[in-house]
Design an enzyme around this catalytic site. Structure first.
Site, PDB file in Angstrom:
ATOM      1  N   HIS A   1       0.839  -1.209   0.000  1.00 60.85           N
ATOM      2  CA  HIS A   1       0.000   0.000   0.000  1.00 60.85           C
ATOM      3  C   HIS A   1       0.875   1.262   0.000  1.00 60.85           C
ATOM      4  O   HIS A   1       0.700   2.148  -0.835  1.00 60.85           O
ATOM      5  CB  HIS A   1      -0.911  -0.032   1.232  1.00 60.85           C
ATOM      6  CG  HIS A   1      -1.835   1.143   1.350  1.00 60.85           C
ATOM      7  ND1 HIS A   1      -3.150   1.099   0.936  1.00 60.85           N
ATOM      8  CD2 HIS A   1      -1.639   2.400   1.817  1.00 60.85           C
ATOM      9  CE1 HIS A   1      -3.713   2.287   1.149  1.00 60.85           C
ATOM     10  NE2 HIS A   1      -2.825   3.097   1.692  1.00 60.85           N
ATOM     11  N   GLU A   2       1.816   1.315   0.932  1.00 56.92           N
ATOM     12  CA  GLU A   2       2.664   2.510   1.031  1.00 56.92           C
ATOM     13  C   GLU A   2       3.572   2.639  -0.197  1.00 56.92           C
ATOM     14  O   GLU A   2       3.905   3.750  -0.608  1.00 56.92           O
ATOM     15  CB  GLU A   2       3.489   2.488   2.321  1.00 56.92           C
ATOM     16  CG  GLU A   2       2.668   2.492   3.622  1.00 56.92           C
ATOM     17  CD  GLU A   2       1.604   3.572   3.717  1.00 56.92           C
ATOM     18  OE1 GLU A   2       1.777   4.646   3.109  1.00 56.92           O
ATOM     19  OE2 GLU A   2       0.579   3.326   4.386  1.00 56.92           O
TER      20      GLU A   2
ATOM     21  N   HIS B   1       1.681   4.586  -2.716  1.00 56.57           N
ATOM     22  CA  HIS B   1       1.798   6.034  -2.443  1.00 56.57           C
ATOM     23  C   HIS B   1       3.178   6.531  -2.892  1.00 56.57           C
ATOM     24  O   HIS B   1       3.309   7.601  -3.479  1.00 56.57           O
ATOM     25  CB  HIS B   1       1.644   6.314  -0.943  1.00 56.57           C
ATOM     26  CG  HIS B   1       0.224   6.261  -0.442  1.00 56.57           C
ATOM     27  ND1 HIS B   1      -0.776   7.042  -0.956  1.00 56.57           N
ATOM     28  CD2 HIS B   1      -0.345   5.533   0.563  1.00 56.57           C
ATOM     29  CE1 HIS B   1      -1.919   6.793  -0.297  1.00 56.57           C
ATOM     30  NE2 HIS B   1      -1.678   5.888   0.626  1.00 56.57           N
TER      31      HIS B   1
ATOM     32  N   GLU C   1      -4.840   7.966  -2.711  1.00 61.32           N
ATOM     33  CA  GLU C   1      -5.328   6.676  -2.227  1.00 61.32           C
ATOM     34  C   GLU C   1      -5.604   5.729  -3.398  1.00 61.32           C
ATOM     35  O   GLU C   1      -5.442   4.521  -3.277  1.00 61.32           O
ATOM     36  CB  GLU C   1      -6.578   6.897  -1.366  1.00 61.32           C
ATOM     37  CG  GLU C   1      -6.904   5.797  -0.375  1.00 61.32           C
ATOM     38  CD  GLU C   1      -5.812   5.518   0.652  1.00 61.32           C
ATOM     39  OE1 GLU C   1      -4.883   6.345   0.824  1.00 61.32           O
ATOM     40  OE2 GLU C   1      -5.868   4.439   1.276  1.00 61.32           O
TER      41      GLU C   1
END
Ligand code: ZN
Length: 514
Positions: free
Chosen positions: A277-278, A281, A307
């Protein structure tokens, strides 16, 4: 568009007011980079004893940044540019002027008294929220929420007087998005997802997740996370990965992007997927067009678009079957004792288990939107006065029963679980689900444009995916609004059908529903 911007950039005939603006904006960007590094340090490296000293260092820096952002000289410069008009500027330059004007107005239209009270209540409110959550007592936090509601309405009247106060608060996080756009989309999600979740719950054959519990050596977890992050495209030459209490993506510049995770010996999926997830980003941050300068045009767009990038990698890619097909052997080799008898198929089903729970941050992709819709409806009701603050625990629990079929045991597992309201961040929550829907719509477009995407993912060839996101989204910086970007990339405005079809198709197959 970018090239056009660059040419004028390096040209000789730069408007002196624009030149002045660029200098000011770059300085603000560099100061924010320093602030961001301090923030990262505080979460990752700083010894706990330094908290007071650090607060004293951050306060004057925040003051300097605020001074720069509200400098009357910056206002004069923007006025001069308004006289000249936008027409003679390239798109990237127009973007810088437009963004500078917006941030100048946001910073200067609010009376100092209100700025100070909001800041003071944020720092005090957080402590009160932590204590109320520990005691499971919403009533202790209610006065803070009440006051924030009053202040955020007043704030809205100052900065965006033409908008409904809740719309103005949403606009701060998801520019140009209003209740009139969100409400019908969320209504559709409710109509489709509530019966899907019920059908999933009624299915007798639930995925076996027992092999995801056990002991998983931390060094193996870290090695695996680093490897996958690097292979999907995170550039460790221009980034780092560390450990913090809550995973986040920070850093000071596209050449210095820092992600964090946390490890638990008993659960490797949580930290691995947090890293993915990170990384999503981080790829957005590393892909920003900083060759256009450290200026607004090269910044990321909004919370929702950010997001969409993390969820793109976490859900559309890493929770897919092709991804599991590629990595399962590697994952099993890291944890042979736990995963020896497990097949790719049962691993795929286990990481995609759907089960209503009380806590938003632990929710799966099917139930997550309902956590958001519940919060959105409550915020809407708080702003239009149809929901009194004191009734919040009751309404929260009632909506949780209605949407997820479960009953929160206490306020800590209900209305007090999130920190957002303790800093007065109303209008933030919708970004999460807008991001999930954008991610899905982007992925659909990618599959249309590059039909071999799933085969590539199954082979561990992620470069075409990353390059596509770089080109279509990351390199665009802030040239477009979120709505324009989505239309530009996918050929149509936000359409929840893609998200609904994706969830229904995937989960009907996993749960063998008719
Ligand atoms: Zn995120």
């Amino acid at each position: 568009m970018c090239n056009e911007g660059k040419r004028i950039w390096n040209g000789k005939r730069m408007n002196p007011h624009y030149q002045n603006l660029v200098q000011r904006l770059e300085e603000i960007s560099h100061l924010n980079g320093v602030m961001s590094t301090l923030g990262w340090d505080q979460e990752v490296m700083m010894p706990p004893g330094a908290a007071d000293a650090r607060a004293k260092q951050i306060a004057p820096l925040a003051g300097v940044i605020h001074e720069r952002m509200t400098d009357p000289g910056l206002g004069d410069c923007l006025n001069e540019l308004a006289v000249v008009g936008y027409a003679g500027f390239a798109a990237a330059e127009q973007c810088n002027i437009r963004e500078a004007l917006r941030s100048y107005e946001l910073e200067t239209k609010v009376p100092k008294r209100l700025v100070q009270e909001l800041a003071e209540l944020s720092s005090r409110g957080h402590g009160i929220w932590v204590a109320a959550r520990q005691k499971n007592k919403f009533a202790d936090f209610a006065p803070v929420l009440q006051r924030f509601l009053h202040l955020r309405k007043e704030w809205a009247q100052h900065v965006l007087p033409g908008l409904d106060p809740y719309d103005a608060n949403i606009d701060l996080f998801e520019r140009g998005t209003t209740m009139s756009m969100i409400t019908p989309v969320f209504e559709r999600l409710k109509t489709e997802l509530i019966p899907l979740i019920q059908a999933i719950q009624n299915q007798a054959d639930q995925p076996d997740t027992s092999f995801l519990q056990g002991r998983f050596a931390l060094d193996k977890q870290e090695a695996l996370a680093r490897r996958i992050s690097r292979e999907i495209g995170f550039d460790f030459e221009q980034g780092r990965m560390d450990v913090s209490v809550h995973p986040f993506c920070g850093g000071s510049h596209p050449t210095d992007v820092r992600i964090t995770t946390r490890y638990s010996e008993r659960n490797f999926i949580e930290s691995l997927y947090a890293v993915i997830h990170e990384t999503g980003h981080a790829l957005y941050e590393q892909g920003r067009p900083y060759e256009l300068g450290d200026l607004p045009v090269s910044e990321s767009l909004t919370m929702g678009i950010h997001e969409s990038q993390s969820l793109f990698w976490e859900r559309m890619i890493a929770q897919s079957k092709p991804f599991c097909q590629h990595y399962f052997a590697t994952i099993r080799a890291a944890f042979p004792e736990n995963l020896q008898p497990v097949t790719v198929d049962s691993f795929y089903r286990a990481i995609n288990v759907c089960k209503p729970d009380f806590i938003r941050v632990e929710a799966d992709e099917v139930t997550y939107p309902l956590h958001i819709i519940l919060r959105y409806e409550i915020e809407k009701g708080l702003f239009d006065g149809s929901i009194p603050v004191d009734d919040l625990p009751l309404i929260w629990n009632e909506l949780t029963r209605k949407y997820l079929g479960i009953n929160p045991p206490d306020d800590a597992h209900g209305v007090l679980q999130d920190s957002h309201w303790s800093s007065g961040a109303f209008g933030y929550f919708p970004s999460y689900t807008l991001g999930a829907m954008y991610a899905c719509q982007f992925y659909r477009t990618l599959l249309n444009e590059r039909p071999d995407t799933e085969q590539n993912v199954a082979k561990g060839n992620f470069a075409p995916v990353k390059n596509w996101l770089n080109e279509k989204i990351h390199h665009q910086g802030r040239l477009y609004t979120p709505q324009q970007l989505v239309e530009h990339v996918t050929g149509e405005p936000l359409n929840p059908d893609y998200f609904i079809d994706y969830l229904k198709g995937k989960y009907r197959a996993i749960y063998q529903l008719a």
